[in-house]
Motif scaffolding. Structure first.
Motif, short mmCIF file in Angstrom:
data_model
loop_
_atom_site.label_atom_id
_atom_site.label_comp_id
_atom_site.label_asym_id
_atom_site.label_seq_id
_atom_site.Cartn_x
_atom_site.Cartn_y
_atom_site.Cartn_z
N LEU A 13 0.81 -1.23 0.00
CA LEU A 13 0.00 0.00 0.00
C LEU A 13 0.84 1.27 0.00
CD1 LEU A 13 -2.87 -1.02 2.43
CD2 LEU A 13 -2.90 -0.93 -0.06
N GLY A 14 2.11 1.14 0.36
CA GLY A 14 2.96 2.32 0.34
C GLY A 14 2.88 3.12 1.60
N ASP A 15 3.65 4.22 1.66
CA ASP A 15 3.83 4.88 2.94
C ASP A 15 2.77 5.92 3.26
OD1 ASP A 15 4.69 6.61 1.06
OD2 ASP A 15 6.62 7.06 2.00
N GLN A 16 1.77 6.09 2.38
CA GLN A 16 0.72 7.05 2.74
C GLN A 16 -0.52 6.33 3.26
OE1 GLN A 16 0.21 10.58 0.38
NE2 GLN A 16 1.69 9.85 -1.11
N ALA A 17 -0.47 5.00 3.30
CA ALA A 17 -1.64 4.24 3.74
C ALA A 17 -1.76 4.32 5.25
CB ALA A 17 -1.50 2.80 3.30
N SER A 18 -3.00 4.40 5.72
CA SER A 18 -3.21 4.47 7.16
C SER A 18 -3.20 3.07 7.74
CB SER A 18 -4.55 5.13 7.47
OG SER A 18 -5.59 4.27 7.06
N ARG A 19 -3.06 2.99 9.06
CA ARG A 19 -3.09 1.72 9.78
C ARG A 19 -4.34 0.92 9.40
NH1 ARG A 19 0.95 -0.74 11.00
NH2 ARG A 19 -0.12 -2.71 11.01
N GLU A 20 -5.47 1.62 9.31
CA GLU A 20 -6.75 0.96 9.00
C GLU A 20 -6.69 0.25 7.65
OE1 GLU A 20 -9.27 4.34 9.19
OE2 GLU A 20 -10.13 3.78 11.13
N ALA A 21 -6.17 0.97 6.64
CA ALA A 21 -6.09 0.39 5.30
C ALA A 21 -5.20 -0.84 5.32
CB ALA A 21 -5.56 1.42 4.32
N LEU A 75 -6.10 -4.82 4.48
CA LEU A 75 -5.39 -5.69 3.54
C LEU A 75 -4.93 -6.98 4.22
CD1 LEU A 75 -4.45 -6.07 0.68
CD2 LEU A 75 -2.36 -4.85 1.22
N HIS A 76 -4.57 -6.87 5.51
CA HIS A 76 -4.21 -8.08 6.27
C HIS A 76 -5.34 -9.10 6.22
CE1 HIS A 76 -0.97 -6.08 8.99
NE2 HIS A 76 -0.49 -6.54 7.86
N VAL A 77 -6.56 -8.60 6.41
CA VAL A 77 -7.71 -9.50 6.40
C VAL A 77 -7.84 -10.14 5.03
CG1 VAL A 77 -10.23 -9.61 6.65
CG2 VAL A 77 -8.88 -8.13 8.18
N LYS A 78 -7.70 -9.32 3.99
CA LYS A 78 -7.84 -9.81 2.63
C LYS A 78 -6.78 -10.88 2.32
CE LYS A 78 -8.40 -7.81 -1.98
NZ LYS A 78 -8.20 -6.57 -2.74
N LEU A 79 -5.56 -10.67 2.84
CA LEU A 79 -4.48 -11.61 2.56
C LEU A 79 -4.46 -12.79 3.53
CD1 LEU A 79 -1.54 -9.09 1.86
CD2 LEU A 79 -2.84 -10.37 0.17
N GLY A 80 -5.35 -12.75 4.53
CA GLY A 80 -5.38 -13.83 5.52
C GLY A 80 -4.29 -13.72 6.56
N LEU A 81 -3.65 -12.56 6.65
CA LEU A 81 -2.54 -12.41 7.59
C LEU A 81 -3.02 -12.07 8.99
CD1 LEU A 81 -0.02 -10.48 5.33
CD2 LEU A 81 0.08 -12.87 6.03
N ASP A 82 -4.35 -11.86 9.14
CA ASP A 82 -4.89 -11.55 10.46
C ASP A 82 -5.15 -12.84 11.25
OD1 ASP A 82 -6.84 -12.25 8.59
OD2 ASP A 82 -8.43 -11.36 9.81
#
Lengths: 312, 515
Positions: free
Chosen positions: A39-47, A51-58
């Motif tokens: 997502l790069g360095d302008q993405a917020s913690r929320e975003a 993405l963690h959820v989408k990638l299954g990393l949560d």
């Protein structure tokens, strides 16, 4: 023979399992977050969390591990976290480039290394021997990326015989133009390696009784060296060449970068930089498989050159 | 026999000559990365990806090619626009007859509304924060787009310009392809995505239906060549027409020697700042922070980095932004004062401070220079080098009391101030972005300026915010690194290049080769 292959296949499965587990653990222990990097360095913690959820990393690590093993067993390599492309497709798209380069530079290495090594052994402690030893030592200590830049400068810039971007395809001429410099750059290194091993293996064999006997009964020197001696010196040469092939596959990354060629080396370094977990895991399976296959082929080659070796 | 041979040679020579005379129609660009990332304009955040995507996409408005100032904003897909006096309702009139690439149909207000919503959605966009004030975007008529905002947004046009979330995607293509959109991005720009070869190149072809006219070039080959030396060599051997430079002065000096080559240090500058975590020892004591600020010699850093490729920082926001205080009262270099302050703070023998730092060469040489300067005031900067991804992870966990960060957030001061100095952006918090220093001294001004509709008052608020941040020493701005590029002088860009918001030179319908 069949028993040998089955046993090796069984060992390969165990090795693969161990490597997979190790890689799974290591990539997750490494600091660095794939979602942040995507997502790069302008993405917020929320975003990033999204993405963690989408990638299954949560998911908890054991759950991720279970899913990962299940997928691996079914032969599902997953998709790259970064590009979204299937891992297998990404690997296959660059694999031919790596195979090309490995085979050609290995062939160069053997074709240069074996005769030079034999020559040096026969002329032991004479001028030729010293020269070969010094040059091969230099070849070994010379980093491939330095020789690569020098080759490019000479042959692509000054003489303009070859392109700098060595990634042309489509015709035999384009292919030859693209592979020559990278293969020389990598091949010089393996030639140096093979020369040294050949020389020492030959020296040992040349001092054997049967060599003296053969010479004494009047066999021509050429036949004694190339048929009697070299054949008996081949086992260590094959071992080393086999081992070196595995390193070539892994070590070609610098050559790929300098000559702007696609390849597995660049793919794995990129995946590592991006913390592309799925890609790294898939790549590791490939590397392990490659090493296992090369080792099996090496073992089979022993039986071919030495009738005394029984595989079973 | 000899005659046949001779005739053959003549024919061959004529053939070669004929080929050489044919107008060159393919532009080959060498980019400094190993491969493409996600080629989705609402996600792409790296220079190589943004640089490429700008050839494929348009905004509703655009910053004039080659310029970076928001003052040069001109119509792009929207031919005109207006807003209500409160600045909360914007109406854009979309051009008629715009065509999406590869037959995806006409681009209308429907697509524009979809695109804005997509950019505002955190599931599909890295830039959703930029659109947090957007309440609705709708096509009120086929060619009329209405955007409703919760509150007025400073420099709103900058967010719907041809960069990041402002890039307009075609609805049908994006919906049809979903995640696959990044493998075949569809826009309305002068060039269309044609082919991607992993680790090699992306090939774009001319969009003959481009609304400003068919491009003069037929093709762009965007090559990924991570090695600086290989890029330079391929440029010298004429395999590349334009290259991304190694980002240091020695490259500029060397490349200028090549005949027939133009070298440019391009805007915008990326500002290098040292962020000091004001909640951690020893930086919870303002005297220590001031000492560090007095201990940094910006002039010497610029001399070290190169006068043509870098310049001194002017404020905590990079120069040239809407709202930058171009003459902010930064701390002067005063090592004696720095030492005195340290003594006063209880460190008469100096102290050791830690920074976790990336191994990226350009950034690393800078922090080593800083280390040398701080040694003179008795501060031992302990640089712990880690690779780039690790650096990004660790600085977001408060593990590095000093964080060196390099960034551009053109064109409005608000973005820089919000992401780096608003307490809502403190790393680790839900809305956290890149506030590494835990700065909270200028929240009121930053937030008020965001809503202020009077440009004069707004600038005042931004100036006050910058003053407060500098005084509190949340961050020490040091220098700005410009973007270095070179190209062959037979390439006529078709505009005057000063800079590029997308960090790579634009290629327009007018770009062509002269023979």
């Amino acid at each position: 023979m069949t028993a040998f292959v089955i046993r090796r296949a069984f060992l390969a499965v165990i090795t693969l399992f161990a490597v997979l587990t190790l890689v799974f653990v290591i990539v997750r222990v490494l600091p660095g977050d794939p979602a942040q990097l995507i997502l790069g360095d302008q993405a917020s913690r929320e975003a990033i969390e999204a993405l963690h959820v989408k990638l299954g990393l949560d998911q908890p690590i054991p759950v991720q591990y279970g899913k990962f093993l299940g997928d691996a067993l079914r032969g599902d390599w997953g998709v790259s976290m970064v590009t979204g492309q299937p891992v297998l497709a990404e690997v296959l798209s660059v694999l031919p480039w790596t195979i090309d380069l490995t085979l050609v530079s290995l062939a160069l290495g053997v074709l240069m290394g074996v005769p030079l090594g034999v020559w040096a052994a026969v002329r032991r402690n004479r001028m030729v021997d010293y020269l070969v030893r010094v040059v091969s030592l230099a070849g070994l200590s010379f980093p491939a990326f330095v020789s690569a830049i020098i080759l490019l400068f000479l042959f692509a810039i000054e003489l303009r015989w070859f392109p700098v971007i060595s990634a042309r395809k489509g015709s035999l001429q384009a292919w030859t133009q693209s592979i020559t410099l990278p293969a020389i750059s990598l091949g010089l290194n393996s030639a140096a390696y093979i020369t040294r091993v050949t020389r020492s293996a030959m020296l040992e064999v040349l001092s054997e009784d049967y060599v003296r006997t053969a010479l004494a009964k009047g066999a021509p020197q050429r036949i004694v060296i190339w048929r009697h001696a070299l054949r008996n010196a081949l086992i260590p040469i094959i071992t080393v060449t086999g081992l070196y092939t595995s390193t070539l596959i892994g070590n070609s990354v610098l050559t790929e970068i300098v000559f702007s060629r696609p390849g597995l080396g660049k793919l794995i370094v990129g995946a590592l930089n991006q913390r592309d977990y799925t890609m790294l895991e898939g790549m590791m399976v490939i590397y392990t498989l490659a090493v296992v296959v090369v080792n099996v082929l090496t073992d089979l080659a022993y039986g071919l050159v030495d009738p005394r070796v029984k595989l079973g | 026999m000899r005659n046949t041979l001779l005739a053959g040679l003549v024919v061959a020579a004529l053939f070669v000559a004929g080929e050489a005379q044919a107008q060159k129609k393919t532009l080959t660009i060498g980019m400094g990365s190993a491969d493409a990332g996600k080629l989705d304009p609402h996600i792409a955040s790296t220079t190589p990806d943004k640089g490429l995507l700008q050839y494929i996409f348009n905004g509703l408005v655009r910053v004039k090619p080659g310029q970076i100032s928001p003052d040069t904003i001109e119509p792009d897909l929207a031919e005109s626009w207006e807003s209500n006096p409160g600045g909360t309702e914007w109406t854009f009139h979309i051009r008629h007859g715009l065509q999406c690439h590869w037959g995806y149909g006409e681009f209308t207000a429907e697509d524009a509304a979809y695109s804005i919503k997509r950019a505002a959605n955190k599931a599909t966009s890295s830039y959703s924060n930029d659109f947090s004030s957007v309440v609705n975007a709708e096509a009120v008529e086929p060619y009329t787009l209405k955007i409703t905002l919760k509150n007025p947004v400073a420099g709103f046009l900058g967010y719907v310009a041809n960069i990041n979330g402002g890039n307009m995607v075609c609805k049908k293509a994006a919906e049809e392809m979903g995640d696959g959109f990044s493998k075949k991005p569809i826009g309305t720009g002068p060039f269309m995505f044609a082919e991607y070869q992993p680790q090699q190149y992306v090939r774009l072809v001319a969009n003959k239906q481009y609304f400003r006219g068919a491009p003069m070039l037929d093709e762009i080959m965007y090559r990924y060549i991570p090695s600086d030396s290989s890029r330079d060599l391929a440029f010298q051997s004429d395999e590349l027409d334009m290259i991304y430079g190694k980002q240091d002065q020695s490259w500029v000096d060397r490349t200028k020697q090549i005949p027939g080559v133009k070298v440019l240090a391009m805007e915008p500058g990326e500002l290098s700042t040292l962020f000091l975590n004001i909640t951690q020892k020893p930086f919870d004591d303002i005297r220590v922070r001031e000492a560090i600020a007095y201990g940094i010699d910006r002039k010497a850093i610029v001399a070290f980095k190169g006068a043509e490729s870098s310049r001194e920082a002017v404020s905590v926001v990079p120069s040239g932004y809407l709202g930058t205080d171009e003459h902010a009262a930064l701390f002067p270099y005063d090592p004696a004062k720095a030492k005195a302050l340290l003594k006063e703070a209880g460190y008469p023998d100096g102290l050791t401070i830690k920074t976790i730092h990336t191994t990226l060469t350009g950034m690393q040489t800078f922090i080593e220079a800083v280390q040398g300067q701080l040694k003179k005031i008795g501060v031992n900067l302990d640089i712990q080098l880690v690779e780039h991804a690790t650096y990004h992870a660790q600085i977001r966990k408060d593990l590095s009391p000093v964080v060196h960060y390099q960034a551009a957030r053109f064109p409005v001061a608000d973005v820089y101030l919000t992401q780096f100095y608003d307490s809502a952006s403190i790393v680790g918090t839900p809305k956290g972005v890149t506030n590494f220093s835990h700065c909270n001294v200028a929240d009121d001004e930053i937030r008020a300026a965001r809503l202020e509709t009077d440009p004069v008052k707004q600038k005042e608020l931004w100036k006050t915010a910058q003053d407060k941040i500098i005084k509190a020493v949340c961050g020490i701005p040091v220098y700005e690194q410009l973007q270095l590029w070179a190209w062959k002088d037979n390439l006529d860009l078709g505009y005057d290049l000063k800079g590029s918001l997308n960090l790579a030179p634009p290629v327009t319908e007018k770009t062509h080769f002269t023979n």
